[in-house]
Design a protein around this motif. Sequence first.
Motif, PDB file in Angstrom:
ATOM      1  N   SER A   4      84.894  92.312  56.662  1.00  0.00           N
ATOM      2  CA  SER A   4      83.805  91.369  56.891  1.00  0.00           C
ATOM      3  C   SER A   4      83.517  90.526  55.657  1.00  0.00           C
ATOM      4  O   SER A   4      83.209  89.338  55.749  1.00  0.00           O
ATOM      5  CB  SER A   4      82.546  92.125  57.327  1.00  0.00           C
ATOM      6  N   HIS A  47      75.945  94.334  59.444  1.00  0.00           N
ATOM      7  CA  HIS A  47      75.150  93.108  59.257  1.00  0.00           C
ATOM      8  C   HIS A  47      74.244  93.231  58.039  1.00  0.00           C
ATOM      9  O   HIS A  47      74.145  92.310  57.222  1.00  0.00           O
ATOM     10  CB  HIS A  47      74.319  92.835  60.509  1.00  0.00           C
ATOM     11  N   GLU A  48      73.608  94.386  57.908  1.00  0.00           N
ATOM     12  CA  GLU A  48      72.679  94.607  56.800  1.00  0.00           C
ATOM     13  C   GLU A  48      73.399  94.603  55.455  1.00  0.00           C
ATOM     14  O   GLU A  48      72.873  94.094  54.452  1.00  0.00           O
ATOM     15  CB  GLU A  48      71.932  95.929  56.997  1.00  0.00           C
ATOM     16  N   GLU A  80      74.439  90.964  54.528  1.00  0.00           N
ATOM     17  CA  GLU A  80      73.236  90.216  54.146  1.00  0.00           C
ATOM     18  C   GLU A  80      72.752  90.638  52.762  1.00  0.00           C
ATOM     19  O   GLU A  80      72.371  89.800  51.938  1.00  0.00           O
ATOM     20  CB  GLU A  80      72.137  90.459  55.181  1.00  0.00           C
TER      21      GLU A  80
END
Length: 293
Positions: free
Chosen positions: A39, A12-13, A16
């Motif tokens: 992703s 996720h990091e 982002e």
Amino acid sequence: MTNDRHTPVLLHEVIEALCVSKGDVYVDATFGQGGHSRSIMERGGKVLAFDWDAEAVARGESRFAEEIKAGTLKLFHANFDQLAEILKDQKLIGNAIHGILFDFGTSRQQLTSSERGFSFGGDGPLDMRMDQRLGVTAADLLAISDERQLTKILFHFGGETQAKKISKMIKQQKTPITTTAQLAHLVSSVVSSRGKLHPATKTFQALRIAVNSELDAIESALPQALEVLGAGGKIVTISFHEGEDRLVKHAFREWEQSEQGTVETKKPITATEEECQQNPPSRSAKMRIFTKK
């Protein structure tokens, strides 16, 4: 795209930080099992991926065959220290590249492979080469290094406090150490138990880093990444070893001081407690971000 997923660290990091946008091009300099690349592509990005492990490349070509055919993914069998050369050959530099990711971790498949000499849990050849095109194996390194050189390798690359004792014992052997089991047994006879950590963990890590010149490759690749990255693009790194993180930290600081961009992480980003529980390798991960001016 198959459903054979693994769990990439700080996913996720990373996404982002890269600010993934549809149609933009990103470099995954350490493809591995393709978790981060997957992703990025799911969010509409295109990926140029690098891996010097032939097994990882072959697996990626099979697992992501549709994406490769569609031109969403290009996968190169090369170390990331060839980054600039290959991207220039592809005419993909400057504003064409919106972000570059380096995940310096070694995959579980590699670490548990006794056949390739990474694992002390089996009895395979003491190899440890990420790329079979490299000339020197871990067994070769033990044979050609004297006690002082070996002590330095184990201490600096593995943080092994018993490096001198281990090196002395290795060089006292009358026959060469050629298997993982031989080395693991020898180290265990010198180093006392370290809880859940196998006594040979740091020795194996140090030899792997030395055999593959991993820190030299990072030092070479980072300025190349800055060179090929477009203005406003991000360089994201994930380190698992103090030496790796130190190289990144110093490079980013020098770039900021020379007004080539901004360090977005004054302190590294680490995994949440939830991720650490679900994905134990993330415990030692440190992520840093740099934005090019």
